[in-house]
Design an enzyme around this catalytic site. Structure first.
Site, PDB file in Angstrom:
ATOM      1  N   THR A 101       0.822  -1.222   0.000  1.00 34.90           N
ATOM      2  CA  THR A 101       0.000   0.000   0.000  1.00 34.90           C
ATOM      3  C   THR A 101       0.855   1.270   0.000  1.00 34.90           C
ATOM      4  O   THR A 101       1.875   1.338   0.683  1.00 34.90           O
ATOM      5  CB  THR A 101      -0.914  -0.026   1.245  1.00 34.90           C
ATOM      6  OG1 THR A 101      -1.746  -1.173   1.149  1.00 34.90           O
ATOM      7  CG2 THR A 101      -1.781   1.222   1.330  1.00 34.90           C
ATOM      8  N   PRO A 114       0.602   5.894  -0.358  1.00 31.69           N
ATOM      9  CA  PRO A 114      -0.325   7.001  -0.097  1.00 31.69           C
ATOM     10  C   PRO A 114      -1.380   7.153  -1.198  1.00 31.69           C
ATOM     11  O   PRO A 114      -2.520   7.489  -0.918  1.00 31.69           O
ATOM     12  CB  PRO A 114       0.596   8.222  -0.040  1.00 31.69           C
ATOM     13  CG  PRO A 114       1.916   7.672   0.398  1.00 31.69           C
ATOM     14  CD  PRO A 114       2.015   6.299  -0.188  1.00 31.69           C
ATOM     15  N   TRP A 123       0.754   2.571   5.954  1.00 27.83           N
ATOM     16  CA  TRP A 123      -0.083   1.619   6.686  1.00 27.83           C
ATOM     17  C   TRP A 123       0.618   0.261   6.801  1.00 27.83           C
ATOM     18  O   TRP A 123       0.010  -0.785   6.601  1.00 27.83           O
ATOM     19  CB  TRP A 123      -1.472   1.471   6.057  1.00 27.83           C
ATOM     20  CG  TRP A 123      -2.252   2.724   6.204  1.00 27.83           C
ATOM     21  CD1 TRP A 123      -2.585   3.613   5.215  1.00 27.83           C
ATOM     22  CD2 TRP A 123      -2.745   3.286   7.432  1.00 27.83           C
ATOM     23  NE1 TRP A 123      -3.253   4.689   5.753  1.00 27.83           N
ATOM     24  CE2 TRP A 123      -3.375   4.506   7.114  1.00 27.83           C
ATOM     25  CE3 TRP A 123      -2.720   2.878   8.764  1.00 27.83           C
ATOM     26  CZ2 TRP A 123      -3.961   5.327   8.081  1.00 27.83           C
ATOM     27  CZ3 TRP A 123      -3.304   3.682   9.733  1.00 27.83           C
ATOM     28  CH2 TRP A 123      -3.927   4.886   9.382  1.00 27.83           C
ATOM     29  N   HIS A 177     -23.869  -3.738  26.532  1.00 26.25           N
ATOM     30  CA  HIS A 177     -23.240  -3.198  27.738  1.00 26.25           C
ATOM     31  C   HIS A 177     -23.771  -1.805  28.092  1.00 26.25           C
ATOM     32  O   HIS A 177     -23.435  -1.278  29.164  1.00 26.25           O
ATOM     33  CB  HIS A 177     -21.720  -3.117  27.558  1.00 26.25           C
ATOM     34  CG  HIS A 177     -21.015  -4.435  27.706  1.00 26.25           C
ATOM     35  ND1 HIS A 177     -21.116  -5.446  26.780  1.00 26.25           N
ATOM     36  CD2 HIS A 177     -20.202  -4.908  28.687  1.00 26.25           C
ATOM     37  CE1 HIS A 177     -20.387  -6.475  27.165  1.00 26.25           C
ATOM     38  NE2 HIS A 177     -19.838  -6.189  28.322  1.00 26.25           N
ATOM     39  N   GLU A 232      -6.397  -5.116   3.824  1.00 24.69           N
ATOM     40  CA  GLU A 232      -6.362  -6.409   3.085  1.00 24.69           C
ATOM     41  C   GLU A 232      -7.593  -6.571   2.186  1.00 24.69           C
ATOM     42  O   GLU A 232      -8.166  -7.659   2.081  1.00 24.69           O
ATOM     43  CB  GLU A 232      -6.200  -7.577   4.054  1.00 24.69           C
ATOM     44  CG  GLU A 232      -4.967  -7.406   4.910  1.00 24.69           C
ATOM     45  CD  GLU A 232      -3.990  -8.538   4.852  1.00 24.69           C
ATOM     46  OE1 GLU A 232      -4.147  -9.427   3.990  1.00 24.69           O
ATOM     47  OE2 GLU A 232      -3.047  -8.510   5.656  1.00 24.69           O
ATOM     48  N   GLU A 287     -15.742  -2.854   0.113  1.00 23.70           N
ATOM     49  CA  GLU A 287     -16.248  -2.562  -1.238  1.00 23.70           C
ATOM     50  C   GLU A 287     -15.542  -3.425  -2.279  1.00 23.70           C
ATOM     51  O   GLU A 287     -16.179  -3.975  -3.185  1.00 23.70           O
ATOM     52  CB  GLU A 287     -16.046  -1.064  -1.558  1.00 23.70           C
ATOM     53  CG  GLU A 287     -16.929  -0.123  -0.745  1.00 23.70           C
ATOM     54  CD  GLU A 287     -16.522   0.004   0.736  1.00 23.70           C
ATOM     55  OE1 GLU A 287     -15.348  -0.249   1.063  1.00 23.70           O
ATOM     56  OE2 GLU A 287     -17.389   0.336   1.562  1.00 23.70           O
TER      57      GLU A 287
END
Ligand code: CAA
Length: 397
Positions: free
Chosen positions: A126, A128, A156, A338, A363, A367
């Site tokens: 990946t 930018p 990332w 909760h 990963e 979509e």
């Protein structure tokens, strides 16, 4: 097809569950709150043999099958996503891809050290400006004699500051040309390499995520994985393995949500009655139980296909897509059950909610998997047998 777990599977599952309880959970709330990752966790995972899971014995690993990797991911993510992410990048994206694509010499060079935890592997695809549009990455490898000169950046990247080596995908010519990518092992200590962490993440705060940079970084042809032109296929193969770990890990979040929610629903009373007796609460609990069982079947199937050497690109996309959606829904419902207590870190469910959100994106986004599954169903996409496959289990040299 036999999905009964063997006694070896049960042992490895219990070992990972114990590791999660004893090594991941203590101090986790503080680390997560402060955004601090614990580098020593990697050493402990190496010592416990976790980093060698599903690496064949001939390359120094445990020799366990590929289902075992899924079981370990499920149990680690039941404790915390940051621990499962280590296996996603090290075992899934890095080691299994080497097992599939590296030459025998390369496997012998890297896999034993990766299996023991002496080295930790990462993955760099990946950028930018290229996430889903992976084919249009900009990182460039210029051929120069017997080596390549890399320039560019990846973002990332899990374990950006910790991994010792990265499987990096770069383009050789112009963007958009499918045949012109290559994959390389880039070692951290190579001149021209640098990394920096990403701060302020919504989730996986106890994990290290960052950027890696290549500034005229020279890498020898002996570090190229596959041939010139194989890079995109290497990347897609890596995602077949990485998505498996994400899909199995997501079941761990679902199990954790179910455990926390049933315990809370049996103890919390409204007008003298446990909220577990309320039908709307039961509906959410039932959805979590169904998601757990369906999720396991989806990833066990992929593990079985890996064991038997069958291509599983469609099935792993389905497992990743469905399990991550269901983990996020389960975490949201766990907060609902909760009530206000779910909204702060006194209970773990808000962490499950933040952690499960990321996996819906990384990963392959929700979509992308939706479109890919529609294309399979419509007959626009088919999985042809691959020229280079992950070796069937048990693996011999
Ligand atoms: N294994 C081996 N080869 C494969 C393959 C696989 N699983 N899938 C595809 N290939 C090969 C194909 O056979 C094809 O080769 P030929 O041209 O020789 O037939 C070639 O690769 C191209 O395949 P496609 O035509 O299927 O490629 P596409 O352009 O249609 O792919 C896409 C589109 C499915 C959307 C793909 O780009 C994709 O999956 N994108 C998402 C990328 C992604 O998941 N990124 C996340 C990166 S990792 C990460 O997330 C880390 C992080 O941030 C924390």
């Amino acid at each position: 097809m036999d999905f009964a777990l063997t006694s070896e599977h049960e042992l490895i599952r219990e070992m990972a569950a114990k590791f999660g309880r004893q090594e991941v959970l203590p101090g986790l709330t503080e680390r997560d709150r402060e955004g601090k990752s614990d580098r020593t966790l990697l050493d402990k995972m190496g010592e416990a043999g976790i980093l060698g899971v599903s690496i064949p014995e001939v390359y120094g690993g445990s020799g366990s099958d590929y289902v075992s990797l899924g079981l370990v991911c499920e149990e680690l993510e039941r404790a915390d996503t940051s621990a499962r992410v280590v296996l996603s990048v090290h075992s899934g994206l890095h080691c299994l891809t080497l097992l599939q694509w590296a030459t025998e010499e390369q496997k012998k060079r890297w896999l034993p050290k990766l299996a023991s935890g002496e080295r930790v592997g990462g993955f760099g695809l990946t950028e930018p400006n290229a996430g889903s549009d992976a084919i249009n990455i900009q990182t460039h490898a210029r051929k120069d004699g017997d080596s390549y000169v890399l320039n560019g950046e990846k973002t990332w990247i899990s374990l950006a500051d910790y991994a010792d080596q990265f499987l990096v995908i770069a383009r050789l010519q112009e963007p958009g040309d499918k045949a012109r990518h290559a994959a390389f092992i880039v070692e951290r200590n190579t001149p021209g390499f640098s990394s920096r962490p990403i701060k302020g993440k919504l989730g996986v705060r106890a994990g290290n995520t960052g950027q890696i940079f290549f500034d005229n970084l020279r890498v020898g042809a002996e570090n190229r994985i596959g041939e010139d032109g194989d890079g995109f296929k290497v990347a897609m193969s890596a995602l077949d393995h990485g998505r498996y770990t994400v899909a199995s890990g997501a079941v761990g979040i679902i199990v954790a949500c179910l455990e926390a929610s049933t315990e809370y629903a049996r103890s919390r009373k409204v007008s003298g009655e446990e909220i577990g007796r309320k039908q709307l609460v039961q509906q959410m609990i039932a959805h979590m139980a169904a998601s757990r069982d369906i999720g396991r079947l989806l990833y066990y199937q992929v593990g079985w296909m890996k064991n038997t050497g069958i291509r599983h690109t469609r099935e792993v996309s389905m497992a990743k897509w469905q399990n991550c959606n269901n983990a996020f829904q389960s975490a949201s419902d766990a907060i609902e059950i909760h009530g206000a207590y779910g909204y702060c870190d006194e209970f773990p469910v808000e962490r499950y909610f933040r952690n499960s959100r990321g996996a819906v994106i990384y990963e392959g986004t929700r979509e992308i998997h939706t479109l890919v599954q529609a294309e399979y169903a419509l007959g626009y996409r088919t999985d042809r047998p691959l020229a280079r496959t992950l070796p069937k289990w048990p693996v011999k040299a």
